[in-house]
Design a protein around this motif. Structure first.
Motif, PDB file in Angstrom:
ATOM      1  N   THR A  86      46.249  43.397  40.308  1.00  0.00           N
ATOM      2  CA  THR A  86      46.951  42.954  41.515  1.00  0.00           C
ATOM      3  C   THR A  86      46.054  42.414  42.618  1.00  0.00           C
ATOM      4  O   THR A  86      46.546  41.784  43.558  1.00  0.00           O
ATOM      5  N   LEU A  87      44.757  42.625  42.567  1.00  0.00           N
ATOM      6  CA  LEU A  87      43.891  42.294  43.703  1.00  0.00           C
ATOM      7  C   LEU A  87      43.934  40.822  44.121  1.00  0.00           C
ATOM      8  O   LEU A  87      43.782  40.530  45.311  1.00  0.00           O
ATOM      9  N   PRO A  88      44.153  39.865  43.193  1.00  0.00           N
ATOM     10  CA  PRO A  88      44.193  38.468  43.642  1.00  0.00           C
ATOM     11  C   PRO A  88      45.297  38.162  44.656  1.00  0.00           C
ATOM     12  O   PRO A  88      45.198  37.151  45.370  1.00  0.00           O
ATOM     13  N   ILE A  89      46.340  38.990  44.740  1.00  0.00           N
ATOM     14  CA  ILE A  89      47.359  38.731  45.766  1.00  0.00           C
ATOM     15  C   ILE A  89      47.050  39.508  47.049  1.00  0.00           C
ATOM     16  O   ILE A  89      47.870  39.545  47.971  1.00  0.00           O
ATOM     17  N   GLY A  90      45.856  40.130  47.098  1.00  0.00           N
ATOM     18  CA  GLY A  90      45.432  40.813  48.316  1.00  0.00           C
ATOM     19  C   GLY A  90      46.015  42.192  48.492  1.00  0.00           C
ATOM     20  O   GLY A  90      45.982  42.744  49.603  1.00  0.00           O
ATOM     21  N   LEU A  91      46.547  42.772  47.416  1.00  0.00           N
ATOM     22  CA  LEU A  91      47.135  44.114  47.493  1.00  0.00           C
ATOM     23  C   LEU A  91      46.516  45.007  46.428  1.00  0.00           C
ATOM     24  O   LEU A  91      46.358  44.585  45.270  1.00  0.00           O
ATOM     25  N   ALA A  92      46.182  46.225  46.809  1.00  0.00           N
ATOM     26  CA  ALA A  92      45.731  47.217  45.835  1.00  0.00           C
ATOM     27  C   ALA A  92      46.899  47.579  44.922  1.00  0.00           C
ATOM     28  O   ALA A  92      48.070  47.455  45.301  1.00  0.00           O
ATOM     29  N   GLY A  93      46.578  48.034  43.731  1.00  0.00           N
ATOM     30  CA  GLY A  93      47.630  48.445  42.810  1.00  0.00           C
ATOM     31  C   GLY A  93      48.549  49.481  43.413  1.00  0.00           C
ATOM     32  O   GLY A  93      49.778  49.397  43.273  1.00  0.00           O
ATOM     33  N   ILE A  94      47.964  50.448  44.111  1.00  0.00           N
ATOM     34  CA  ILE A  94      48.788  51.515  44.692  1.00  0.00           C
ATOM     35  C   ILE A  94      49.720  50.963  45.766  1.00  0.00           C
ATOM     36  O   ILE A  94      50.831  51.472  45.965  1.00  0.00           O
ATOM     37  N   GLU A  95      49.314  49.888  46.454  1.00  0.00           N
ATOM     38  CA  GLU A  95      50.192  49.273  47.451  1.00  0.00           C
ATOM     39  C   GLU A  95      51.380  48.592  46.776  1.00  0.00           C
ATOM     40  O   GLU A  95      52.520  48.682  47.266  1.00  0.00           O
ATOM     41  N   VAL A  96      51.135  47.916  45.668  1.00  0.00           N
ATOM     42  CA  VAL A  96      52.238  47.304  44.910  1.00  0.00           C
ATOM     43  C   VAL A  96      53.161  48.398  44.371  1.00  0.00           C
ATOM     44  O   VAL A  96      54.395  48.268  44.410  1.00  0.00           O
ATOM     45  N   TYR A  97      52.567  49.474  43.871  1.00  0.00           N
ATOM     46  CA  TYR A  97      53.330  50.624  43.374  1.00  0.00           C
ATOM     47  C   TYR A  97      54.282  51.140  44.463  1.00  0.00           C
ATOM     48  O   TYR A  97      55.481  51.357  44.219  1.00  0.00           O
ATOM     49  N   ASP A  98      53.752  51.332  45.676  1.00  0.00           N
ATOM     50  CA  ASP A  98      54.570  51.853  46.782  1.00  0.00           C
ATOM     51  C   ASP A  98      55.646  50.864  47.196  1.00  0.00           C
ATOM     52  O   ASP A  98      56.792  51.251  47.479  1.00  0.00           O
ATOM     53  N   LEU A  99      55.307  49.581  47.242  1.00  0.00           N
ATOM     54  CA  LEU A  99      56.295  48.562  47.633  1.00  0.00           C
ATOM     55  C   LEU A  99      57.430  48.484  46.610  1.00  0.00           C
ATOM     56  O   LEU A  99      58.604  48.351  46.990  1.00  0.00           O
ATOM     57  N   LEU A 100      57.098  48.541  45.339  1.00  0.00           N
ATOM     58  CA  LEU A 100      58.150  48.499  44.308  1.00  0.00           C
ATOM     59  C   LEU A 100      59.140  49.647  44.494  1.00  0.00           C
ATOM     60  O   LEU A 100      60.353  49.466  44.377  1.00  0.00           O
ATOM     61  N   ARG A 101      58.608  50.829  44.782  1.00  0.00           N
ATOM     62  CA  ARG A 101      59.489  51.985  44.956  1.00  0.00           C
ATOM     63  C   ARG A 101      60.256  51.927  46.286  1.00  0.00           C
ATOM     64  O   ARG A 101      61.474  52.111  46.326  1.00  0.00           O
ATOM     65  N   ASP A 102      59.538  51.669  47.382  1.00  0.00           N
ATOM     66  CA  ASP A 102      60.139  51.784  48.711  1.00  0.00           C
ATOM     67  C   ASP A 102      61.025  50.602  49.077  1.00  0.00           C
ATOM     68  O   ASP A 102      62.034  50.770  49.773  1.00  0.00           O
ATOM     69  N   GLU A 103      60.665  49.418  48.607  1.00  0.00           N
ATOM     70  CA  GLU A 103      61.411  48.216  48.992  1.00  0.00           C
ATOM     71  C   GLU A 103      62.416  47.772  47.924  1.00  0.00           C
ATOM     72  O   GLU A 103      63.400  47.104  48.250  1.00  0.00           O
ATOM     73  N   TYR A 104      62.153  48.135  46.661  1.00  0.00           N
ATOM     74  CA  TYR A 104      62.963  47.586  45.569  1.00  0.00           C
ATOM     75  C   TYR A 104      63.557  48.652  44.646  1.00  0.00           C
ATOM     76  O   TYR A 104      64.209  48.317  43.657  1.00  0.00           O
ATOM     77  N   LYS A 137      42.469  57.189  49.534  1.00  0.00           N
ATOM     78  CA  LYS A 137      43.385  57.898  50.444  1.00  0.00           C
ATOM     79  C   LYS A 137      44.068  56.921  51.399  1.00  0.00           C
ATOM     80  O   LYS A 137      45.274  56.983  51.617  1.00  0.00           O
ATOM     81  N   GLU A 138      43.265  56.013  51.957  1.00  0.00           N
ATOM     82  CA  GLU A 138      43.791  55.035  52.913  1.00  0.00           C
ATOM     83  C   GLU A 138      44.866  54.160  52.284  1.00  0.00           C
ATOM     84  O   GLU A 138      45.873  53.823  52.913  1.00  0.00           O
ATOM     85  N   LYS A 139      44.672  53.796  51.003  1.00  0.00           N
ATOM     86  CA  LYS A 139      45.624  52.925  50.322  1.00  0.00           C
ATOM     87  C   LYS A 139      46.864  53.689  49.823  1.00  0.00           C
ATOM     88  O   LYS A 139      47.832  53.074  49.363  1.00  0.00           O
ATOM     89  N   GLY A 140      46.821  55.020  49.883  1.00  0.00           N
ATOM     90  CA  GLY A 140      48.010  55.794  49.526  1.00  0.00           C
ATOM     91  C   GLY A 140      48.006  56.383  48.134  1.00  0.00           C
ATOM     92  O   GLY A 140      49.059  56.818  47.644  1.00  0.00           O
ATOM     93  N   CYS A 141      46.832  56.422  47.460  1.00  0.00           N
ATOM     94  CA  CYS A 141      46.782  57.064  46.143  1.00  0.00           C
ATOM     95  C   CYS A 141      47.123  58.550  46.282  1.00  0.00           C
ATOM     96  O   CYS A 141      46.760  59.193  47.268  1.00  0.00           O
ATOM     97  N   GLN A 142      47.802  59.083  45.280  1.00  0.00           N
ATOM     98  CA  GLN A 142      48.137  60.504  45.271  1.00  0.00           C
ATOM     99  C   GLN A 142      46.915  61.267  44.763  1.00  0.00           C
ATOM    100  O   GLN A 142      46.616  61.292  43.580  1.00  0.00           O
ATOM    101  N   MET A 143      46.205  61.886  45.692  1.00  0.00           N
ATOM    102  CA  MET A 143      44.955  62.573  45.359  1.00  0.00           C
ATOM    103  C   MET A 143      45.231  64.045  45.084  1.00  0.00           C
ATOM    104  O   MET A 143      45.975  64.698  45.821  1.00  0.00           O
TER     105      MET A 143
END
Length: 483
Positions: free
Chosen positions: A330-348, A461-467
């Protein structure tokens, strides 16, 4: 076995027969077929509660099976091409730990990749076995650890001829496979057992054109997460044995840690799922691969994302690839994988398997529908349009090779000192730090804490990974060895 075939499901059939008997329960569980806990019965259903029963003669006993569970185990072994199979109700974690506990005693060496699941390192803490890590190659673009290089494994064997076993992840969480046949041949030529964490490879045994299975490659043991791609209930798995493993001793090892109150819900789900895959697995997984390939093609058409596949194969550390895995960079679109993961769940309202620093994994199975795949593809396209940005300053390194300072067992049980995360550089960690899933430790007990690792933990942690793994639930402090 003459009277049984893969059309049978002995545990399931025994439970159905038992349910018709209308036995009055004066044993555990105390909910007494659901009557004692109606709210739970309303939630799970009467059919479920009626077969949540205890071990008894008609239903056999998992710790020492002599009838229906024994029959079911024999059918499972036949279906998987194994000499023996054990039903595991503690998940693949329990199966991994049993393999290592069988192979190694305190002080014994075991060769393994460092990107193992935490269950393997937990087994080292339990047994006192000493790891000889083969640091995997890394795909620097994707930021992921690869399989085990044959040359690295051979060197580890030559450097440690007294090692008792070699453990292999096959496939990795991302779908990458090692040259399992060659590694097995090497290990056996030097008198070492081969243990395979095959958690994500159930479908290899039943589909077509998948990477080689552990049993077909001649491995001695394999732990298989039937609940992942095999369709059984969460927490249910198989432990498969090759012909040179003492199955009676392995059962004793399993019984050291596995519950004496095995859930018949889990056991019957394994039994039914094995039957289903044995009879229809080829068609089931052909459909799964078709959906995964379609999704991969469409996602790559979006641009920016990279859904990778067999083009990664290099003949060694990526010897093969599991095409049913939909792993997406996912990095080429400027988003970490965990950010895409969160957006898929929270927005879609789409829940995928996991996101890490640079990748996401969408788990595809026969339970998916074409419209679900289309919804995922559309959501990813929208995420790129709505949330995509310049990828500058994105952290790309996913796997960091550790420096081993102490054995996991000694470090875990040693006297500890708690320090703020920022002050731990140069110290030896005495606990786990990992993102879950996938549950591969960033730090394990006995490893040196470096500035690079601290930066990675803070970024994750900053990107929202479940640690997980640390005593401090907020991971603001780490436990170190108090020398």
């Amino acid at each position: 076995m003459a009277e049984l075939s893969q059309t049978n499901a002995p545990i399931y059939e025994a439970l159905r027969k038992f349910r018709r008997m209308r036995v009055v329960p004066f044993d555990v569980p105390g909910h007494k077929r659901g009557r004692g806990n109606m709210e739970l019965t309303e939630f799970l259903g009467e059919d479920c509660m009626n077969v949540d029963v205890n071990s008894m003669k008609p239903l056999d006993n998992l710790c020492h099976p002599v009838s229906v569970i024994k029959d079911a185990e024999e059918l499972a072994a036949e279906a998987f091409g194994a000499a023996n199979a054990f039903f595991m109700v503690g998940g693949t974690t329990s199966a991994v730990q049993s393999m290592i506990m069988y192979a190694c005693k305190e002080g014994d060496k075991i060769i393994m990749p460092r990107n193992v699941h935490r269950s393997a390192i937990n087994a080292l803490i339990i047994t006192g076995a000493v790891p000889v890590y083969v640091n995997p190659d890394v795909n620097k673009k994707l930021g992921i650890a690869l399989g085990m290089s044959v040359a690295q494994v051979e060197q580890a064997i030559l450097d440690n001829p007294d090692a008792k076993a070699i453990m292999v992840n096959n496939p990795t969480y991302y779908g990458i496979c090692s040259d399992l046949r060659k590694i097995t041949e090497l290990a056996h030529a030097h008198g070492m057992l081969v243990l395979v964490d095959e958690a994500h490879g159930t479908h290899f045994y039943f589909g077509e054109n998948f990477p080689v299975t552990a049993m077909a490659a001649g491995a001695d043991c394999a732990s298989v997460s039937m609940h992942k791609s095999g369709g059984s209930l969460t927490q249910s798995s198989f432990l498969l044995l090759g012909k040179n493993i003492n199955a009676d001793y392995m059962r004793q090892v399993i019984n050291l840690t596995q519950t004496t109150s095995a859930s018949y819900l889990l056991l019957s789900s394994l039994d039914i799922s094995r039957k289903r895959l044995a009879l229809s697995g080829r068609e089931i997984f052909a459909q799964t691969v078709e959906m995964a390939e379609y999704a991969r093609s469409e996602i790559n058409e979006i641009g920016g994302y990279y859904a990778y596949s067999r083009e990664l194969i290099n003949g060694d550390s990526i010897y093969d690839f599991d095409v049913s895995k939909l792993s997406i960079y996912t990095l080429p679109i400027g988003l970490a994988g965990i950010e895409v993961y969160d957006l898929l769940r929270d927005e879609y309202d789409i829940q995928i398997e996991f996101g890490d620093i640079g990748n996401v994994l969408a788990y595809i199975s026969v339970g998916d529908r074409k419209r679900d795949i289309e919804r995922l593809i559309s959501a990813l396209a929208e995420i790129k349009r709505r949330f995509g940005k310049d990828g500058a300053d994105m952290l790309t390194q996913e796997y960091i090779s550790p420096v081993i300072a102490e054995t996991p067992r000694k470090a875990f049980y040693a006297d500890k000192l708690s320090l703020p995360l920022e002050e731990t550089a140069g110290e030896v960690c005495s606990e786990f730090v990992m993102c879950y899933p996938p549950g591969i430790p960033i730090l394990a007990p006995g490893e040196l804490i470096t500035e690079e690792i601290i930066e990675y933990i803070k970024y994750a942690k900053e990107k929202g990974c479940q640690m997980t793994g640390t005593e401090d639930i907020n991971i603001e402090r780490l436990n170190i060895l108090d020398f």
